[in-house]
Design an enzyme around this catalytic site. Structure first.
Site, mmCIF file in Angstrom:
data_model
loop_
_atom_site.group_PDB
_atom_site.id
_atom_site.type_symbol
_atom_site.label_atom_id
_atom_site.label_comp_id
_atom_site.label_asym_id
_atom_site.label_seq_id
_atom_site.Cartn_x
_atom_site.Cartn_y
_atom_site.Cartn_z
ATOM 1 N N LYS A 83 40.365 33.460 21.584
ATOM 2 C CA LYS A 83 41.079 34.020 22.825
ATOM 3 C C LYS A 83 42.297 33.268 23.317
ATOM 4 C CE LYS A 83 38.749 36.029 26.992
ATOM 5 N NZ LYS A 83 37.496 36.174 27.677
HETATM 6 O O1 G3P Z 1 35.742 36.895 30.512
HETATM 7 C C1 G3P Z 1 36.762 37.223 31.377
HETATM 8 C C2 G3P Z 1 36.523 38.151 32.596
HETATM 9 O O2 G3P Z 1 35.477 39.153 32.196
HETATM 10 C C3 G3P Z 1 36.088 37.405 33.799
HETATM 11 O O3 G3P Z 1 35.412 38.147 34.931
HETATM 12 O O4 G3P Z 1 34.311 38.363 36.935
HETATM 13 O O5 G3P Z 1 35.517 36.259 36.300
HETATM 14 O O6 G3P Z 1 36.821 38.142 37.057
HETATM 15 P P1 G3P Z 1 35.430 37.614 36.324
#
Ligand code: G3P
Length: 218
Positions: A83
Site C-alpha cells: 500500500k
Molecule cells: O484503511 C483506510 C481507511 O479505510 C480508513 O478509514 O475510518 O480511518 O477514515 P477511516
C-alpha cells in the site's frame, strides 16, 4: 463485490475468515498502532490466515526509502498488496512494483483525477476514502461513481476500485450500487450487515412455532 476487512486485529480476521465471507484484509499505520503489535510479524500472520490480498502500507514518504520498504513488504508473502500513498513518490513505487507483477493498493485517494493516475501507474487497487470525504461535507459516493465511469471508459485500466473509509452499512450498499469492486469494512460494520429486526422477529416466531410441533429434524 469483494469484502476486505479493514483492521489490524488478528482475532477479528480469524473470526471473519471462518465465515467464508472474507476476500482480503487492509491495514494502515493507524490500525497497526492501534493493534499494539509488531508490524512485520503481524502481516506475516495475517497472510497465513487469509488467502486473498493483504494490504501492508509503507511508512516513508520519500521515493528511495519508500521503494526499499515496498521491496521488503512485497517479499512477505505471495498475497501481499503493497500500500502506497497517492503521491508522486508513491506512484513511482507503484509503477516499479506493478512492472514486477506485485499488487499495489494506492491509498488516500480523494479525487477522480488521482484515480486516473493510480490506474496509469498499474495499481491493482485504488482506495477512495468515502467517509473522510463525507466528514468534510463532500460526497464520497459521487467519487466512487466518477471513478467507475472513468475506468469503464478505458478497458486497458485494470485497477479495481476499493471503497475505503467505510463507516456503516449504507456505505457498503451505496458502494455496491455504484459498482465498486471491493469494499474494505471495519469488522463491526461487516457484522452489522447481517442484522435486520424483521429477521430476528421472524426467526423467534419460527423457533416458537417449531417447538409447538414437538418434532426434531435430527
Ligand atoms: O484503511 C483506510 C481507511 O479505510 C480508513 O478509514 O475510518 O480511518 O477514515 P477511516
Amino acid at each position: 463485490m469483494k469484502f476486505f476487512v479493514d483492521t489490524g486485529e488478528i482475532n477479528e480476521i480469524r473470526e471473519l475468515a471462518a465465515t467464508g465471507m472474507l476476500d482480503g484484509v487492509t491495514t494502515n499505520p493507524s490500525l497497526i498502532a492501534k493493534s499494539g503489535k509488531q508490524f512485520i510479524p503481524l502481516i506475516e500472520e495475517i497472510c497465513s490466515v487469509v488467502t486473498g490480498p493483504v494490504s501492508a502500507e509503507v511508512a516513508s514518504t520519500d521515493y528511495e526509502t519508500m521503494q526499499k520498504e515496498a521491496d521488503k513488504l512485497s517479499k512477505i508473502a505471495k498475497n501481499i498488496a503493497v500500500k502506497v500513498p497517492l503521491t508522486e513518490a508513491g506512484l513511482k513505487v507503484c509503477r516499479n512494483l506493478a512492472d514486477k507483477g506485485i499488487m499495489v493498493n494506492v491509498t488516500l485517494c480523494f479525487s477522480a483525477v488521482q484515480a486516473i493516475l493510480a490506474a496509469k501507474a498499474g495499481a491493482a487497487f485504488v482506495s477512495p476514502f468515502i467517509g473522510r470525504l463525507d466528514d468534510i461535507g463532500q460526497d464520497g459516493m459521487q467519487l466512487i461513481a466518477d471513478i467507475r465511469q472513468i475506468y469503464d471508459n478505458y478497458p486497458n485500466f485494470k485497477t479495481e476500485i476499493l471503497a475505503a473509509s467505510i463507516r456503516h452499512p449504507q456505505h457498503v450498499l451505496m458502494a455496491a450500487k455504484m459498482g465498486a469492486d471491493v469494499s474494505t469494512i471495519p469488522a463491526s460494520t461487516i457484522k452489522a450487515l447481517y442484522k435486520h429486526p424483521l429477521t430476528d422477529k421472524g426467526l423467534a416466531a419460527f423457533v416458537e412455532d417449531w417447538k409447538k410441533t414437538g418434532q426434531s429434524i435430527l
